[in-house]
Design a protein around this motif. Structure first.
Motif, PDB file in Angstrom:
ATOM      1  N   CYS A   6      -1.630  -7.472   4.610  1.00  0.00           N
ATOM      2  CA  CYS A   6      -1.680  -6.651   5.815  1.00  0.00           C
ATOM      3  C   CYS A   6      -2.896  -7.066   6.643  1.00  0.00           C
ATOM      4  O   CYS A   6      -4.008  -7.167   6.131  1.00  0.00           O
ATOM      5  CB  CYS A   6      -1.788  -5.186   5.424  1.00  0.00           C
ATOM      6  N   ARG A  32      -3.752  -5.389   9.309  1.00  0.00           N
ATOM      7  CA  ARG A  32      -4.166  -4.174  10.012  1.00  0.00           C
ATOM      8  C   ARG A  32      -4.011  -4.304  11.535  1.00  0.00           C
ATOM      9  O   ARG A  32      -4.888  -3.923  12.305  1.00  0.00           O
ATOM     10  CB  ARG A  32      -5.622  -3.822   9.672  1.00  0.00           C
ATOM     11  N   GLU A  82       0.781  -2.530  14.323  1.00  0.00           N
ATOM     12  CA  GLU A  82       2.147  -2.548  14.876  1.00  0.00           C
ATOM     13  C   GLU A  82       2.993  -1.437  14.252  1.00  0.00           C
ATOM     14  O   GLU A  82       3.758  -0.763  14.937  1.00  0.00           O
ATOM     15  CB  GLU A  82       2.811  -3.900  14.588  1.00  0.00           C
ATOM     16  N   CYS A 131       6.640  -5.312  11.152  1.00  0.00           N
ATOM     17  CA  CYS A 131       5.456  -5.840  10.468  1.00  0.00           C
ATOM     18  C   CYS A 131       5.426  -7.363  10.487  1.00  0.00           C
ATOM     19  O   CYS A 131       6.337  -8.009   9.969  1.00  0.00           O
ATOM     20  CB  CYS A 131       5.422  -5.344   9.023  1.00  0.00           C
ATOM     21  N   SER A 185       3.616  -9.257   8.834  1.00  0.00           N
ATOM     22  CA  SER A 185       3.347  -9.799   7.500  1.00  0.00           C
ATOM     23  C   SER A 185       4.529  -9.623   6.553  1.00  0.00           C
ATOM     24  O   SER A 185       4.424  -9.915   5.373  1.00  0.00           O
ATOM     25  CB  SER A 185       2.112  -9.128   6.900  1.00  0.00           C
ATOM     26  N   ILE A 190       5.856  -7.142   5.122  1.00  0.00           N
ATOM     27  CA  ILE A 190       5.609  -6.324   3.935  1.00  0.00           C
ATOM     28  C   ILE A 190       6.781  -5.351   3.786  1.00  0.00           C
ATOM     29  O   ILE A 190       7.163  -4.684   4.750  1.00  0.00           O
ATOM     30  CB  ILE A 190       4.290  -5.544   4.081  1.00  0.00           C
TER      31      ILE A 190
END
Ligand code: SF4
Ligand code: SF4
Ligand code: SF4
Ligand code: SF4
Lengths: 183, 568
Positions: B368, B370, B373, B417, B419, B421
């Motif tokens: 993450c 941070r 979003e 996201c 990333s 996740i």
């Protein structure tokens, strides 16, 4: 007639006194530390910690008379919580007190049960129902899995059965990357 | 024109709805085997009411609601119950669940049907009727509907919101239901309104479904009801209850509160239709509309009997060969099914047929960054990344503090996201861990209480026993004190008793025993008439003369009550 009245009154007074006494005697004495410790203990009431139940063990811990790693049903998580609460060092579960096992409930083989009532007397949470010479059965929702009823049974008809995973108690697993491929 | 509001966040994924709305709803044919799970709603598992080998009729009750938070289950068609056994469930766990397996006889014969006139039936009876008709929220949450049919403390509801938003991509079952069966939905809504004593009724439909909006408007007018059909902007998840309420009424339900606290209750259009069917036609909930979409040749909506294997329904749409899995629900919130032949249940709004080409596996999860979003996209106004951190660290208390339970698992956060996740998986994990802990906690609280009560009871029994003994001693003493004149000898131990209760008890017991023995002695020499007495005397006299007289005569009658000779 008079004697009967006297007797009944006597019984009433004595019982009333006994109840009143018990109410005071068993009133939770509200030691906040003991309460907090007791809240962490799993309430299996199995006595594996060496005390006759979770509350006495909680009292012993509070007085510093017992270690925090003596409760096998509470397991590692329980010890961690106790360590956190008391600011003590975490210790692995003491082996002499037992090992952590998956939760189980007692099941009575109703064909073999002779109705001796010994298990009823052993059960710390009144999870067994039955009357003399009648088949006995375990109310599985109330059973804590303490195993105290297993040994007293003269015909060995009580077995501990692990609680099966069902749709209701199933838990989502900790996400791992592979799991994500699923959806 | 009503002025609408906006909910926070949300996303706009491709809707993919056109394909499955080109054809009308069609009834799926009777499958060779139905597997009806008993547990199909939130709450208790219904008890099976049928046994293997039993014949059932269509609509017959096969599982009775277990308590009030539960919902009944019925036979979807007539036939033979071949088994009542655990069967693979339409659930991501891949676990089995007690199910009633029915082999249809092809006659599809209805059981005797019960109807109700809702206007002349008391509300409690109506609620029980709805529970016993097995009606649950058909939007996917399967919450027992009868529990929501309650006007609350004030006896009124401000707004009844009918949810026809259907915001999730691919799913069109509510759309088609509104297009084709609008009249039934409106009639069902009138019943709900009657029960809730609702002042206004708002029917919210996303504006990408103009046909459904038109059909509902026509039906409302035709039924002469004062309900408002409102087209709302298309934005996922406008169909979330709190989001729809926000859009329609402007009410922002705070974290940890319910819309009913603000006088608003929300039902899905499918649920309203099921209520109408149950009360007006007497049909319990035994079928539902299911969208089949995704990796199939002809996406379409089917009216499917509960218990039909999913693969039987998908086959009708032409399943493509590279299919790898089914999802129940849509691509945002759907759950992977553990097999292809799991049964359609009340929660099955859509069978999304998936392949790796259509839904490629997401790229691997990264850390993450941070970026925030997720928080911008979250329609529940949460901080998904915080929830993610706490869940990942198994810091469940903190996650709860950050309102984890307000998360509706809509998937917006994971959708945006960068990333990749799998955020929702973390939330589901956390939630189920917290629930498990709560279950453990209530079990241990119960155990503590029962243990303490048992200790108390044992102590009490001990004291009762002692009390009983004491009382008995007192009783004997009292008895002895009241009858001292019977015999001089008996009076002596009674006097001693005052000093030594134990001795008194023994003495009393002995006295009782002797009295009993005396009473049991043959007494055919008692109460004799004068002649017999004379006769006996003659005989005795004769005996004496013959020299074989007994050592002593019979004991004098009448003194049996006391026997001083055996006193210690
Ligand atoms: S070992 Fe058994 S009795 Fe002792 S605290 Fe743990 S659960 Fe309670
Ligand atoms: S039934 Fe047996 S195992 Fe269960 S709580 Fe009672 S004594 Fe313990
Ligand atoms: S969107 Fe993803 S990367 Fe960005 S803050 Fe949220 S969880 Fe972290
Ligand atoms: S899944 Fe939960 S946290 Fe994520 S956007 Fe939806 S409501 Fe918010």
């Amino acid at each position: 007639m008079l004697s009967a009245l006297l007797v009944m009154t006597g019984i009433a007074i004595v019982l009333g006194a006994a109840l009143g006494y018990a109410a005071i005697r068993f009133k939770v004495e509200g030691d906040p530390l003991v309460e907090k410790i007791d809240a962490i203990l799993p309430q299996t009431q199995c006595g594996q910690c060496g005390y006759p139940g979770c509350k006495p063990y909680a009292e012993a811990i509070a007085q510093g008379a017992a270690e925090i790693n003596q409760c096998p049903p509470g397991g590692e998580e329980g010890i961690r919580k106790l360590a956190d609460l008391l600011g003590r060092e975490f210790k692995p579960l003491s082996e002499e007190h037992g090992v952590e096992k998956p939760k189980a409930v007692a099941v009575i083989d109703e064909q073999t049960c002779i109705g001796c009532t010994l298990c009823i007397q052993a059960c710390p949470v009144d999870a067994i129902v039955g009357a003399a010479k009648q088949m006995h059965t375990v109310i599985d929702k109330l059973c804590t899995g303490c195993e105290l009823c297993v040994a007293p049974c003269p015909v060995d008809c009580i077995t501990m059965t692990p609680i099966p995973e069902t749709v209701e108690n199933w838990k989502w697993k900790y996400p791992v990357v592979e799991l994500r491929r699923v959806a | 024109m009503r002025s609408l509001f906006r909910f926070h966040g949300g996303v706009k994924p491709a809707t993919n709805k056109a394909a499955s709305t080109s054809e009308p709803i069609v009834k799926a044919p009777l499958p060779p085997r139905l597997v009806v799970p008993l547990h199909q709603s939130i709450g208790g598992t219904p008890h099976p009411l049928v046994r293997a080998g039993q014949r059932v009729l269509k609509g017959e009750l096969i599982g009775a609601a277990d308590g009030n938070v539960s919902s009944a289950v019925h036979a979807p068609t007539s036939g033979l119950v071949t088994a009542v056994e655990p069967a693979l469930m339409a659930h991501p766990s891949g676990l089995t669940m007690l199910s009633v397996i029915i082999e249809p006889d092809g006659e599809d014969r209805w059981a005797e049907l019960d109807r109700l006139n809702y206007k002349s039936t008391p509300p409690d009876e109506l609620r029980d009727f709805v529970r016993d008709a097995g009606i649950v929220g058909l939007g996917g949450a399967v919450f027992p509907t009868h529990l929501k049919m309650n006007p609350g403390r004030e006896g009124r509801t401000r707004t009844l919101v009918l949810n026809g938003a259907e915001c999730e991509p691919f799913i069109t079952c509510d759309d088609m239901l509104m297009r084709e069966r609008a009249a039934g939905i409106v009639k069902g809504t009138a019943i709900l309104r009657h029960l809730l004593q609702a002042d206004e009724v708002l029917i919210g439909i996303e504006d990408n479904k103009p046909e459904a909006v038109a059909a509902m408007q026509t039906a409302v007018r035709a039924e002469g009801e004062s309900m408002e059909v409102v087209a709302i902007p298309t934005r996922y998840p406008a169909g979330g209850a709190k989001q729809l309420i926000r859009v329609l009424t402007g009410i922002e339900v705070p974290h940890g509160r319910r819309s009913t606290d603000f006088g608003v209750q929300c039902f899905n259009v499918g649920t309203a239709y099921a209520v109408f069917e149950a009360l007006t036609c007497g049909h319990p909930l035994i079928s539902r509309i299911v969208t089949v979409a995704g990796n199939v040749d002809r996406p379409r909506n089917y009216e499917v009997l509960i218990g039909t294997p999913m693969s039987d329904v998908v086959r009708l749409s032409g399943q493509r060969t590279d299919t790898t899995r089914y999802l129940m629900g849509g691509p945002m919130m759907g759950m992977r099914m553990p097999g292809f032949d799991v049964p359609v249940v009340k929660a099955t709004n859509c069978i999304l047929v998936a392949s790796d080409a259509l839904f490629p596996p997401p790229p691997p999860e990264q850390a993450c960054i941070r970026c925030g979003e997720c928080a911008r996209a979250c329609p529940a106004d949460l901080q998904p990344f915080e929830l993610y951190w706490f869940s990942r660290a198994k810091n469940f208390g903190k996650a709860q503090e950050y309102n984890l339970f307000d998360c509706i698992e809509c998937g917006c956060c994971a959708y945006v996201c960068p990333s990749h996740i799998p955020l929702v998986d973390y939330y589901r994990f956390s939630k189920s861990e917290i629930w498990a802990r709560e279950r453990d906690k209530s079990a241990s609280d119960q155990a503590r209480e029962r243990f303490e009560f048992r200790n108390f009871r044992q102590e009490r029994e001990k004291e009762e026993k002692a009390a009983k003994l004491a009382a008995k001693a007192a009783e004997t003493r009292a008895k002895l004190a009241t009858e001292p004149a019977v015999d001089g000898a008996a009076a002596t131990p009674a006097a001693d008793a005052a000093e030594d209760p134990k001795k008194a008890l023994i003495a009393a017991a002995l006295a009782r025993a002797q009295a009993q023995r005396a009473a049991a002695q043959p007494k055919n020499t008692d109460n004799l008439s004068a002649e017999t007495q004379a006769e006996i005397e003659q005989i005795e006299a004769r005996r004496r003369t013959t020299g074989n007289a007994p050592a002593s005569g019979p004991a004098p009658a009448g003194t049996g009550a006391s026997a001083p000779d055996t006193q210690p």
